[in-house]
Design an enzyme around this catalytic site. Structure first.
Site: not given
Ligand code: NAD
Length: 505
Positions: A198, A251-253, A274, A309, A408
Site C-alpha cells: 500500500k 511512516g510516522s510514529t 520503521e 527520516c 519531527e
Molecule cells: P504517515 O505515517 O502519515 O503515513 C505512512 C503510511 O501509512 C501511508 O501509506 C499512509 O497512507 C498510511 N497510514 C496512515 N494512517 C493509517 C492508518 N490509520 N492505518 C493504516 N495505514 C495508515 O507517514 P508519511 O507522512 O507518509 O511519512 C513521513 C513519516 O515517515 C515521518 O515520520 C518519517 O520519519 C517516517 N519515515 C521513517 C523511515 C524509517 O525508515 N524509519 C523512513 C522514511 C520515512
C-alpha cells in the site's frame, strides 16, 4: 512487453518535460495479476507539488479491495507457486525484476519526481539505483542463508528452520516511495511470502508501475499486489485484517502506534515498524575537517527537502566553534537552493503537498516564537510557479526542550544546539523520544567510540553523515520503531522460526 519510454536519459529540463508529455500514467490497483479500479469505483487525484498539475486519477481502494487482495495473496501462498519455489528460482525472477527496473529507470524516476517533488537528478541517480540495489542484494542473498542444527544427544535431531509468514501487507510513506517499498517487498518476496503493497496516497505512481514490471519478470499472479488508497481506509483494513500474517510499515510514529493497536484488536499479526526520527549530528571542535562536516550537515537537512527520516535535524556543535560552524553551514547551504525539480541542476525540490508545506511554515513560526534565532531561510518561495517550495532554514541558539528540537518537522529546518562537554552532548542527543540515527565528528578515537557507544540510535556514523549500504541493518531504537530493514537481518521479519525435533528409534 513494456518498452522503456526513453532510449537515452534526458539531460535537460526541456527533455524531461517532453518525456512527461509522453508518459501514460496508470492509476489502477494491481490485484491478482491484473490492473483494476477500486471495487466501489472511488478515485482520488494525484496532483504534482511542482506546479499543481493534475497527474492522474488513482483507484481509492478500501475494505472490499483489501479483502480481494488478501484472498488472492492467500490463495497464491497456499498454492505454493511462489512460496514453495526453490530460493534460487525466486532469486532469478527477482533479478529479472531488477533488470526491468533499471531498463525503465527514466520513467520510474520521472514518476517519483512528478508525484512527490524531489529533484529529477536525485530520483534518477539515487532512488532508482538504490531501489535496484536493494532488490538485487536481497535476491542474491536468499539462496545463501542456512538453517541450524541444534546440539542434540546422539539419537535426536533438532532442525531450526525459517518459513515464510504467509500474507505480508507493506504500508509505506511518500518521501522515498520506491526505496521504502523495495526495502520491504524484496525480503518479503525473497523469503516466499505473498505481498500487498500500500503506497502513500501522496505518491502512488511508482508502486503501481512496479507491479507491471514484477509481472513481466515472472512474479506469479496474486503474489504481488498493489493497493493505492488512504491510510484510514485501505491501510486500516489491511492492518485489521484477520488473514494478514505480517504488517510491515514505514511512516510516522503516531501511525506506527495505531498499527500496533490494530494488530492487538485483530489477529496479533506480526508488526514491524520503521518510524520517525530527530537525529543528532554532533560536531566536536576537533572534527578532522570542519568544512566537510558543514557540507554534510547541510546535506543532512536539505537533501530530499529535509523529508528524510534520518535527517540530521538537531545539529549539536561544541560552543567554542559554534559561530564559525554556523557560518560554514550557511555557506554550504548555498548549493541547496530550491529550483524546478525537472531541471537536472536542481538539488532541492518541492515539498510533497500543501499540508506538509503548512506544517513546515508553522514550525518556522514556532521556532521564532520560542526565541530561537533564525539565521538562514525561513520563507516560502517560487509561489508564482504554482509549486510548493521553501528555503532551507537554520535556527541557532536552540535548546533541546524547544518544539523545533523535540518534534519531527520533516522539512529543511535545522536546529543548532550548543554544548561544552562530551557528556553534555550525549545527554542532549539521547534526550529524545526517537533513536533512529546519529553522527559524531571528532579526531579523537576515544571520543568517537565513547560517544558512539552511548548514543541510543540504530545507526551511528563517525566523521560522515548517512553512511552504510545493503550489508548493514537499518532501523530505530525507542519510538523510531522495531525490527530492521536491509541486510540478512531483514529476513527475520518475514519468516517464522520453526524447531522440528526428531527422536530416532
Ligand atoms: P504517515 O505515517 O502519515 O503515513 C505512512 C503510511 O501509512 C501511508 O501509506 C499512509 O497512507 C498510511 N497510514 C496512515 N494512517 C493509517 C492508518 N490509520 N492505518 C493504516 N495505514 C495508515 O507517514 P508519511 O507522512 O507518509 O511519512 C513521513 C513519516 O515517515 C515521518 O515520520 C518519517 O520519519 C517516517 N519515515 C521513517 C523511515 C524509517 O525508515 N524509519 C523512513 C522514511 C520515512
Amino acid at each position: 512487453m513494456n518498452q522503456p519510454v526513453s532510449s537515452s536519459t534526458p539531460t535537460s529540463q526541456a527533455e524531461w518535460q517532453a518525456l512527461t508529455e509522453r508518459l501514460s500514467l496508470e492509476g489502477r490497483a494491481y490485484l491478482n495479476g491484473a490492473y483494476q479500479w477500486a471495487a466501489k469505483g472511488e478515485t482520488f487525484l494525484s496532483v504534482s507539488p511542482i506546479d499543481g498539475r493534475e497527474l492522474a486519477a488513482i483507484a481509492s481502494c478500501d475494505q472490499s479491495d483489501a479483502d480481494q487482495a488478501v484472498m488472492a495473496a492467500r490463495n497464491a501462498f497456499e498454492a505454493g507457486i511462489w512460496s514453495q519455489l526453490a530460493p534460487a528460482k525466486r532469486k532469478a525472477v527477482l533479478l529479472r525484476f531488477v533488470d526491468l527496473i533499471e531498463a525503465n529507470g527514466d520513467e520510474l524516476a520521472l514518476l517519483e519526481t512528478l508525484d512527490m517533488g524531489k529533484p529529477i537528478s536525485h530520483a534518477r541517480n539515487v532512488d532508482v539505483p538504490a531501489t535496484a540495489r536493494a532488490i538485487r542484494w536481497t535476491a542474491e542473498a536468499i539462496d545463501k542463508v542456512y538453517g541450524e542444527l541444534a546440539p542434540t544427544p546422539h539419537n535426536q535431531i533438532g532442525m531450526i528452520s525459517r518459513e515464510p509468514m504467509g500474507v505480508v501487507a507493506a504500508i509505506v510513506p511518500w518521501n522515498f516511495p520506491m526505496i521504502m517499498a523495495a526495502w520491504k517487498i524484496a525480503p518479503a518476496l525473497a523469503t516466499g511470502n505473498s505481498v500487498i503493497l500500500k503506497p502513500s496516497e501522496k505518491s502512488p505512481l511508482s508502486a503501481i508501475r512496479l507491479a507491471a514490471l514484477a509481472e513481466e519478470a515472472g512474479v506469479p499472479s496474486g503474489v504481488f499486489n498493489v493497493l493505492p488508497g488512504y491510510g484510514h481506509t485501505v491501510g486500516k483494513a489491511l492492518a485489521l485484517h484477520m488473514d494478514v500474517d505480517c504488517l510491515v510499515f514505514t511512516g510516522s510514529t503516531n501511525v506506527a502506534k495505531q498499527l500496533m493497536i490494530y494488530a492487538g484488536q485483530s489477529n496479533m499479526k506480526r508488526v514491524w515498524l520503521e518510524a520517525g526520527g530527530k537525529s543528532p549530528n554532533i560536531v566536536f571542535a576537533d572534527a578532522p575537517d570542519l568544512k566537510k562536516a558543514a557540507a554534510e550537515a547541510a546535506s543532512a537537512i536539505a537533501f530530499n527537502q529535509g523529508e528524510v527520516c534520518t535527517a540530521g535535524s538537531r545539529l549539536l556543535v561544541e560552543n567554542s566553534i559554534r559561530a564559525e560552524f554556523v557560518g560554514l553551514i550557511r555557506e554550504a547551504l548555498k548549493t541547496w537552493r530550491p529550483g524546478h525539480p525537472l531541471d537536472p541542476a536542481t538539488t532541492c525540490g518541492a515539498i510533497v503537498d500543501q499540508g506538509q508545506l503548512d506544517r513546515i511554515i508553522d514550525y518556522i513560526g514556532i521556532g521564532q516564537s520560542e526565541g530561537a534565532c533564525l539565521v538562514e531561510g525561513g520563507q516560502r518561495i517560487m509561489e508564482d510557479t504554482g509549486g510548493l517550495f521553501v528555503q532551507p532554514t537554520v535556527f541557532d541558539g536552540v535548546n533541546n526542550q524547544m518544539r523545533i528540537a523535540s518534534e519531527e518537522i520533516f522539512g529543511p529546518v535545522l536546529s543548532v544546539i550548543g554544548f561544552d562537554t562530551a557528556d553534555e552532548a550525549i545527554r542532549i542527543a539521547n534526550d529524545s523520544i526517537y533513536g533512529l540515527a546519529a553522527a559524531v565528528w571528532t579526531s579523537n578515537i576515544n571520543t568517537a567510540h565513547k560517544v558512539a557507544k552511548a548514543l541510543r540510535a540504530g545507526s551511528v556514523w563517525i566523521n560522515h553523515y548517512d553512511g552504510g549500504d545493503m550489508t548493514a541493518p537499518f532501523g530505530g531504537f525507542k519510538q523510531s520503531g522495531n525490527g530492521r530493514d536491509k541486510s540478512v537481518h531483514a529476513f527475520d521479519k518475514y519468516t517464522e522460526l520453526k524447531a522440528t525435533w526428531l527422536v530416532l528409534e
